[in-house]
Design a protein around this motif. Structure first.
Motif, PDB file in Angstrom:
ATOM      1  N   LEU A 295     -31.162 -14.194 -33.578  1.00  0.00           N
ATOM      2  CA  LEU A 295     -31.268 -15.544 -34.134  1.00  0.00           C
ATOM      3  C   LEU A 295     -30.047 -16.314 -33.637  1.00  0.00           C
ATOM      4  N   CYS A 296     -30.269 -17.449 -32.967  1.00  0.00           N
ATOM      5  CA  CYS A 296     -29.149 -18.188 -32.375  1.00  0.00           C
ATOM      6  C   CYS A 296     -29.096 -19.602 -32.916  1.00  0.00           C
ATOM      7  N   LEU A 297     -27.940 -19.983 -33.412  1.00  0.00           N
ATOM      8  CA  LEU A 297     -27.729 -21.359 -33.859  1.00  0.00           C
ATOM      9  C   LEU A 297     -26.908 -22.083 -32.797  1.00  0.00           C
TER      10      LEU A 297
ATOM     11  N   TYR B 120     -32.816 -20.937 -32.585  1.00  0.00           N
ATOM     12  CA  TYR B 120     -33.728 -20.288 -31.633  1.00  0.00           C
ATOM     13  C   TYR B 120     -33.869 -18.814 -31.990  1.00  0.00           C
ATOM     14  N   LEU B 121     -35.014 -18.270 -31.654  1.00  0.00           N
ATOM     15  CA  LEU B 121     -35.182 -16.828 -31.706  1.00  0.00           C
ATOM     16  C   LEU B 121     -35.210 -16.350 -30.257  1.00  0.00           C
ATOM     17  N   LEU B 122     -34.156 -15.618 -29.895  1.00  0.00           N
ATOM     18  CA  LEU B 122     -34.059 -15.099 -28.530  1.00  0.00           C
ATOM     19  C   LEU B 122     -34.687 -13.704 -28.551  1.00  0.00           C
ATOM     20  N   ARG B 123     -35.897 -13.592 -28.002  1.00  0.00           N
ATOM     21  CA  ARG B 123     -36.644 -12.331 -28.088  1.00  0.00           C
ATOM     22  C   ARG B 123     -36.231 -11.357 -26.998  1.00  0.00           C
TER      23      ARG B 123
ATOM     24  N   ALA C 187     -28.225 -22.281 -22.251  1.00  0.00           N
ATOM     25  CA  ALA C 187     -26.970 -21.591 -21.924  1.00  0.00           C
ATOM     26  C   ALA C 187     -26.182 -21.304 -23.203  1.00  0.00           C
ATOM     27  N   HIS C 188     -26.127 -22.277 -24.141  1.00  0.00           N
ATOM     28  CA  HIS C 188     -25.458 -22.020 -25.433  1.00  0.00           C
ATOM     29  C   HIS C 188     -26.157 -20.862 -26.159  1.00  0.00           C
ATOM     30  N   VAL C 189     -27.472 -20.855 -26.133  1.00  0.00           N
ATOM     31  CA  VAL C 189     -28.237 -19.804 -26.823  1.00  0.00           C
ATOM     32  C   VAL C 189     -27.898 -18.427 -26.236  1.00  0.00           C
ATOM     33  N   HIS C 190     -27.814 -18.358 -24.899  1.00  0.00           N
ATOM     34  CA  HIS C 190     -27.603 -17.061 -24.239  1.00  0.00           C
ATOM     35  C   HIS C 190     -26.142 -16.617 -24.225  1.00  0.00           C
ATOM     36  N   THR C 191     -25.219 -17.482 -24.700  1.00  0.00           N
ATOM     37  CA  THR C 191     -23.803 -17.113 -24.726  1.00  0.00           C
ATOM     38  C   THR C 191     -23.580 -15.815 -25.489  1.00  0.00           C
TER      39      THR C 191
END
Ligand code: KG4
Ligand code: ZN
Length: 354
Positions: free
Chosen positions: A133-135, A145-148, A116-120
């Motif tokens: 690129l998500c920290l 993370y790499l959100l593709r 959920a933090h990544v997709h914010t």
């Protein structure tokens, strides 16, 4: 037709609920922080946290619905954090979510809090460019993370020891600053000289040189020990020395800079390696102004679409849970009444370099 999802979050020390429309419009976002309950222990006490969630969950849910102007039967689904977190805390939100789902015949969606933090990024910027690129940097987790694409995140690296927020919390304790340490260090550092004290920038390096995937991992425990030795001598055998005001400010600034530098170096390396189109940050540490400033200055990173979500979307909240619920509902990823809490995050595979 508008799709309205209620998101419930009780994994740690925030009791939170929100209603989000179509995965984009935050209709309400109510957060009750328990920080004052845990302050004296300088950390979250699980039993205290779950009891407080139990007391707060119903009024918080009511407020989230009232603020959004939505009745429970007008909801389209209920999303709830079921991992990672403290089991007793997760169970409170999950019991509420299951009760609502059962009573109002709503689909139930099980959300991973770290995802959920990544997709914010998607809530903050609906036109997010992929790959992103998500920290995620908080008191409990620090990972890149790499959100593709939505629901397709691979983990590039994580911390080997302390999380970034934990390093700030422990550093603040050593400096005699209050809990939580991140904001306390940020305040103390405002007028401080970040180059006065020479603290290490701990870099995890694999044996294989820059091609080694381990190069994307973080480590913060060495930095904390360096501060301890700086204050109490090698081996920490001397009594803590009294700090005057300028010394405290400069130490706070130097320590904060070391944490920010470590995060930036890994992000830059990941950007070189995986060629993302955007960069997003989340978690409590993402509230840090010095981190935000440095991200906007670093040439490699500022060249990306930089997504710095507003403060209340960085720390724990229900809106990010509702957003995940929206994405999962679209994919038909439904949970049922047998849903269990899980202490650990979803395992993340490693991304292959481009
Ligand atoms: O995401 P969060 O609210 O809760 C979890 O740990 O999941 O993050 C809390 C962490 C704490 O370690 C706190 O010191 C840190 O985020 N933090 C900050 C700031 N605000 C909170 N760190 C640096 N600067 C801040 N402004
Ligand atoms: Zn969190």
């Amino acid at each position: 037709m508008t799709q309205r999802i209620l998101g419930i979050e009780t994994s740690c020390d925030e009791t939170a609920a929100a209603v989000v429309a179509d995965g984009r419009v935050v209709l309400s976002n109510v957060v009750h922080s328990q920080i004052h309950l845990h302050e004296r222990w300088r950390g979250v006490v699980p039993e205290v946290a779950s009891r407080s969630h139990t007391m707060r969950i119903l009024p918080i849910l009511q407020q989230a619905l009232d603020d959004a102007g939505v009745k429970p039967h007008e909801l389209d689904a209920v999303a709830v954090t079921h991992r990672p977190g403290m089991i007793g805390c997760l169970l409170v939100g999950m019991a509420a979510a299951k009760a609502l789902a059962l009573r109002f015949s709503l689909p139930l969606l099980a959300v991973d809090h770290v995802q959920a933090h990544v997709h914010t990024a998607l809530l903050a910027e609906p036109q997010l460019q992929f790959p992103a690129l998500c920290l995620v940097a908080s008191g409990g987790h620090t990972a890149m993370y790499l959100l593709r694409a939505p629901l397709d995140a691979v983990r590039l690296g994580t911390t080997r020891d302390d999380a970034a927020g934990e390093a700030l919390d422990k550093g603040a304790a050593l400096l005699g600053l209050p809990y939580p340490g991140g904001p306390a260090i940020e305040r103390a550092a405002l007028e401080g000289k970040a180059d006065r004290f020479n603290l290490p920038r701990p870099m995890v390096r694999g044996n294989q040189g820059p091609d080694d995937e381990d190069w994307f991992d973080f480590s913060f425990s060495g930095l904390k020990t360096s501060l301890l030795y700086l204050l109490r001598g090698p081996g920490a055998v001397a009594p803590p020395r009294a700090l005057d005001e300028p010394e405290l400010r400069d130490l706070a600034a130097s320590y904060q800079e070391a944490v920010v530098d470590a995060l930036l170096q890994k992000l830059t390396r990941a950007a070189d390696r995986h060629a993302p189109k955007s960069l997003c940050i989340g978690g409590g540490v993402a509230r840090n102004q010095r981190l935000r400033e440095r991200l906007q200055q670093e040439p490699r990173l500022r060249a990306l679409q930089l997504v710095l979500p507003e403060m209340n979307l960085c720390s724990d909240n229900g809106a990010m849970i509702a957003l995940m619920g929206h994405l999962q509902l679209q994919q038909g990823m439904l949970a049922d009444m047998t849903l269990e809490p899980v202490a650990t995050p979803q395992a993340g595979g490693k991304a292959k370099p481009r």
